[in-house]
Design a protein around this motif. Structure first.
Motif, PDB file in Angstrom:
ATOM      1  N   GLY A  90       0.770  -1.027  -0.142  1.00  0.00           N
ATOM      2  CA  GLY A  90      -0.025  -0.059   0.151  1.00  0.00           C
ATOM      3  C   GLY A  90       0.595   1.271  -0.172  1.00  0.00           C
ATOM      4  N   ASP A  91       2.115   1.353   0.802  1.00  0.00           N
ATOM      5  CA  ASP A  91       2.842   2.494   0.991  1.00  0.00           C
ATOM      6  C   ASP A  91       3.542   2.549  -0.578  1.00  0.00           C
ATOM      7  OD1 ASP A  91       2.329   3.655   3.634  1.00  0.00           O
ATOM      8  OD2 ASP A  91       2.832   1.492   3.971  1.00  0.00           O
ATOM      9  N   GLY A  96       4.042   5.691  -5.551  1.00  0.00           N
ATOM     10  CA  GLY A  96       3.924   5.940  -7.188  1.00  0.00           C
ATOM     11  C   GLY A  96       3.190   7.196  -7.357  1.00  0.00           C
ATOM     12  N   GLY A  97       2.250   7.498  -6.414  1.00  0.00           N
ATOM     13  CA  GLY A  97       1.433   8.807  -6.557  1.00  0.00           C
ATOM     14  C   GLY A  97       2.273   9.949  -6.338  1.00  0.00           C
ATOM     15  N   PHE A  98       3.380  10.045  -5.448  1.00  0.00           N
ATOM     16  CA  PHE A  98       4.126  11.085  -5.350  1.00  0.00           C
ATOM     17  C   PHE A  98       5.125  11.313  -6.611  1.00  0.00           C
ATOM     18  CE2 PHE A  98       2.705  11.403  -1.075  1.00  0.00           C
ATOM     19  CZ  PHE A  98       3.258  12.481  -0.479  1.00  0.00           C
ATOM     20  N   ALA A  99       5.739  10.125  -7.302  1.00  0.00           N
ATOM     21  CA  ALA A  99       6.613  10.032  -8.366  1.00  0.00           C
ATOM     22  C   ALA A  99       5.694  10.796  -9.481  1.00  0.00           C
ATOM     23  CB  ALA A  99       7.029   8.942  -8.653  1.00  0.00           C
ATOM     24  N   SER A 100       4.667  10.153  -9.502  1.00  0.00           N
ATOM     25  CA  SER A 100       3.544  10.714 -10.800  1.00  0.00           C
ATOM     26  C   SER A 100       3.587  12.441 -10.569  1.00  0.00           C
ATOM     27  CB  SER A 100       2.448  10.310 -10.694  1.00  0.00           C
ATOM     28  OG  SER A 100       2.334   8.656 -10.840  1.00  0.00           O
ATOM     29  N   LEU A 101       3.122  12.797  -9.419  1.00  0.00           N
ATOM     30  CA  LEU A 101       3.170  14.263  -9.024  1.00  0.00           C
ATOM     31  C   LEU A 101       4.139  15.110  -9.446  1.00  0.00           C
ATOM     32  CD1 LEU A 101       1.397  16.506  -7.899  1.00  0.00           C
ATOM     33  CD2 LEU A 101       1.883  16.010  -5.758  1.00  0.00           C
ATOM     34  N   PHE A 167       8.739   2.927   3.723  1.00  0.00           N
ATOM     35  CA  PHE A 167       8.146   3.723   2.630  1.00  0.00           C
ATOM     36  C   PHE A 167       7.294   4.823   3.041  1.00  0.00           C
ATOM     37  CE2 PHE A 167       8.058  -0.271  -0.191  1.00  0.00           C
ATOM     38  CZ  PHE A 167       9.475  -0.167  -0.413  1.00  0.00           C
ATOM     39  N   GLN A 168       6.740   4.728   4.268  1.00  0.00           N
ATOM     40  CA  GLN A 168       5.697   5.860   4.727  1.00  0.00           C
ATOM     41  C   GLN A 168       6.555   7.119   5.086  1.00  0.00           C
ATOM     42  OE1 GLN A 168       2.973   6.095   8.331  1.00  0.00           O
ATOM     43  NE2 GLN A 168       1.792   4.952   6.841  1.00  0.00           N
ATOM     44  N   VAL A 292      -2.861  13.389  -3.124  1.00  0.00           N
ATOM     45  CA  VAL A 292      -1.886  12.478  -2.585  1.00  0.00           C
ATOM     46  C   VAL A 292      -1.596  12.775  -1.492  1.00  0.00           C
ATOM     47  CG1 VAL A 292      -1.177  11.293  -4.809  1.00  0.00           C
ATOM     48  CG2 VAL A 292       0.088  13.476  -3.938  1.00  0.00           C
ATOM     49  N   VAL A 293      -1.265  11.895  -0.383  1.00  0.00           N
ATOM     50  CA  VAL A 293      -0.608  12.344   0.904  1.00  0.00           C
ATOM     51  C   VAL A 293      -0.031  10.913   1.356  1.00  0.00           C
ATOM     52  CG1 VAL A 293      -2.735  11.345   1.853  1.00  0.00           C
ATOM     53  CG2 VAL A 293      -1.438  13.118   3.136  1.00  0.00           C
ATOM     54  N   PHE A 294       0.894  11.271   2.154  1.00  0.00           N
ATOM     55  CA  PHE A 294       2.113  10.251   2.491  1.00  0.00           C
ATOM     56  C   PHE A 294       1.247   9.000   3.489  1.00  0.00           C
ATOM     57  CE2 PHE A 294       2.002  12.309   6.677  1.00  0.00           C
ATOM     58  CZ  PHE A 294       2.193  11.375   7.606  1.00  0.00           C
ATOM     59  N   THR A 295       0.065   9.391   3.947  1.00  0.00           N
ATOM     60  CA  THR A 295      -0.722   8.250   4.659  1.00  0.00           C
ATOM     61  C   THR A 295      -1.559   7.616   3.720  1.00  0.00           C
ATOM     62  OG1 THR A 295      -2.262  10.030   5.601  1.00  0.00           O
ATOM     63  CG2 THR A 295      -0.397   9.385   6.774  1.00  0.00           C
ATOM     64  N   MET A 296      -1.696   7.928   2.625  1.00  0.00           N
ATOM     65  CA  MET A 296      -3.019   7.356   1.761  1.00  0.00           C
ATOM     66  C   MET A 296      -2.616   5.819   1.652  1.00  0.00           C
ATOM     67  SD  MET A 296      -2.486   8.707  -1.937  1.00  0.00           S
ATOM     68  CE  MET A 296      -1.289   7.969  -3.357  1.00  0.00           C
ATOM     69  N   GLY A 297      -1.445   5.430   1.875  1.00  0.00           N
ATOM     70  CA  GLY A 297      -0.893   3.883   1.365  1.00  0.00           C
ATOM     71  C   GLY A 297      -1.391   2.953   2.469  1.00  0.00           C
ATOM     72  N   PHE A 298      -1.548   3.596   3.670  1.00  0.00           N
ATOM     73  CA  PHE A 298      -2.182   2.635   4.773  1.00  0.00           C
ATOM     74  C   PHE A 298      -3.645   2.366   4.548  1.00  0.00           C
ATOM     75  CE2 PHE A 298      -4.006   2.432   8.925  1.00  0.00           C
ATOM     76  CZ  PHE A 298      -3.467   1.379   9.472  1.00  0.00           C
ATOM     77  N   THR A 299      -4.206   3.455   4.335  1.00  0.00           N
ATOM     78  CA  THR A 299      -5.866   3.279   4.011  1.00  0.00           C
ATOM     79  C   THR A 299      -6.056   2.300   2.873  1.00  0.00           C
ATOM     80  OG1 THR A 299      -6.254   5.470   5.262  1.00  0.00           O
ATOM     81  CG2 THR A 299      -8.024   4.237   3.761  1.00  0.00           C
ATOM     82  N   ALA A 300      -5.582   2.775   1.745  1.00  0.00           N
ATOM     83  CA  ALA A 300      -5.547   1.875   0.494  1.00  0.00           C
ATOM     84  C   ALA A 300      -5.092   0.411   0.775  1.00  0.00           C
ATOM     85  CB  ALA A 300      -4.981   2.422  -0.430  1.00  0.00           C
ATOM     86  N   GLY A 301      -3.912   0.165   1.549  1.00  0.00           N
ATOM     87  CA  GLY A 301      -3.406  -1.130   1.675  1.00  0.00           C
ATOM     88  C   GLY A 301      -4.413  -1.827   2.441  1.00  0.00           C
ATOM     89  N   LEU A 302      -5.089  -1.318   3.736  1.00  0.00           N
ATOM     90  CA  LEU A 302      -6.182  -2.155   4.210  1.00  0.00           C
ATOM     91  C   LEU A 302      -7.312  -2.436   3.451  1.00  0.00           C
ATOM     92  CD1 LEU A 302      -6.288  -0.307   7.790  1.00  0.00           C
ATOM     93  CD2 LEU A 302      -5.309  -2.615   7.208  1.00  0.00           C
TER      94      LEU A 302
END
Length: 323
Positions: A90-91, A96-101, A167-168, A292-302
């Motif tokens: 997830g992170d 990937g979102g940060f790299a795209s931005l 990663f986070q 995009v935000v650095f915590t979005m991987g945790f939520t999406a990962g769950l």
């Protein structure tokens, strides 16, 4: 003769225990549901009063679920091959979102930029995000998971959680590079604004259908891209030589090695594909949610892990349907 009659009597016997259990479950749902936000009578009443609202929510869930399904594929592929729940996935998608931005911001793309002009930057962002996530995923497998492949299962699981934290924190550090990357804003922990580039043409109104339901070209683009990625992966796994090797490795690693399959290479390929899917999902969610935000991987990962388990973890089609 008597045994046959006994079996028939047992077969025709009413399963009162199951019936009472079902009644008890329904009673608890009706009793506790309103407290937990699952008020069945109220929900049914709202659906009858406004059925268009249900359709609208289903469409929103379908589009967001398609993105979640892409992330869930990374979970289910890795588990299917080495039986590891890669909690860092997830992170990885967040990075990937940060790299795209970062790439899109480097090209000077803003909300006012036309999609036709922004397409080259989006394509380069896709290459960068998928390449970065694939590289990080391969490095994670090589240095964090491979040494623990034959260790007790708790060890690689804890390692995956540790990689997730790394990663986070990389995302948090990345978000603080405002001096070098102006699109990151002024606060490292704050959500980053992603340019709104996809058109929002209401498809139903475009075809002359007056309705309160909104299904825009933005939703359609995200849904189509997600479906193409998922179907392409399914075709790759089912009908290519590498896909057959992946299925053989997932079924029995030792037997696959005896048949001449490079098991380590197949595992690396699995992590590569999973990383590429995470990177593409990061770009897709940035274009769709415009943040995009650095915590979005945790939520999406769950959510993705839940989708993978719901569909039967290790099952690619199940992960798609679970999403």
């Amino acid at each position: 003769m008597i045994n046959a009659l006994d079996r028939q009597t047992t077969k025709n016997k009413i399963p009162w225990q199951k019936i009472l259990l079902y009644i008890g479950v329904i009673y608890l749902i009706l009793l506790i549901g309103p407290i937990a936000g699952f008020d069945v009578p109220r929900i049914i009443g709202e659906i009858k009063a406004n059925p268009a609202l249900l359709i609208q929510q289903l469409l929103i869930g379908l589009v967001n679920g398609a993105i979640i399904a892409i992330i869930a594929l990374g979970y289910t592929m890795v588990y299917g091959i080495i039986e590891l729940i890669n909690f860092a996935h997830g992170d990885l998608y967040m990075l990937g979102g940060f790299a795209s931005l970062t790439v899109i911001g480097a090209f000077g793309i803003t909300d006012s930029t036309l999609l036709a002009i922004a397409l080259p930057a989006i394509f380069i962002a896709l290459l960068v995000s998928t390449g970065l996530c694939a590289g990080l995923n391969i490095a994670t497998e090589r240095y964090a998971y491979r040494p623990l492949r034959n260790a007790p299962r708790l060890a690689p699981l804890i390692s995956a959680i540790g990689i997730s934290f790394i990663f986070q924190n990389m995302g948090l550090f990345w978000g603080g590079l405002k001096s070098f990357i102006p699109v990151m804003g002024v606060n490292a922990a704050a959500p980053k604004s992603f340019p709104d580039l996809l058109p929002r043409i209401d498809i139903l109104k475009y075809f002359g259908i007056e309705s309160t339901i909104q299904f825009t070209t933005k939703d359609l683009i995200v849904l189509v891209v997600a479906l193409v990625l998922m179907i392409s992966l399914h075709i790759f796994v089912q009908y290519t030589r590498w896909g057959k090797a992946m299925r053989a490795t997932a079924q029995n690693r030792d037997a696959a090695k005896m048949m001449g399959i490079n098991v380590d290479g197949i595992i690396v390929l699995t992590f590569l594909i999973g990383g590429m899917l995470a990177g593409s999902a990061g770009l897709l969610v940035g274009l769709y949610n415009n943040t995009v935000v650095f915590t979005m991987g945790f939520t999406a990962g769950l959510r993705a892990f839940t989708a993978a388990v719901l569909g039967g973890i290790g099952n690619i089609i199940g992960a798609m349907l679970g999403g």
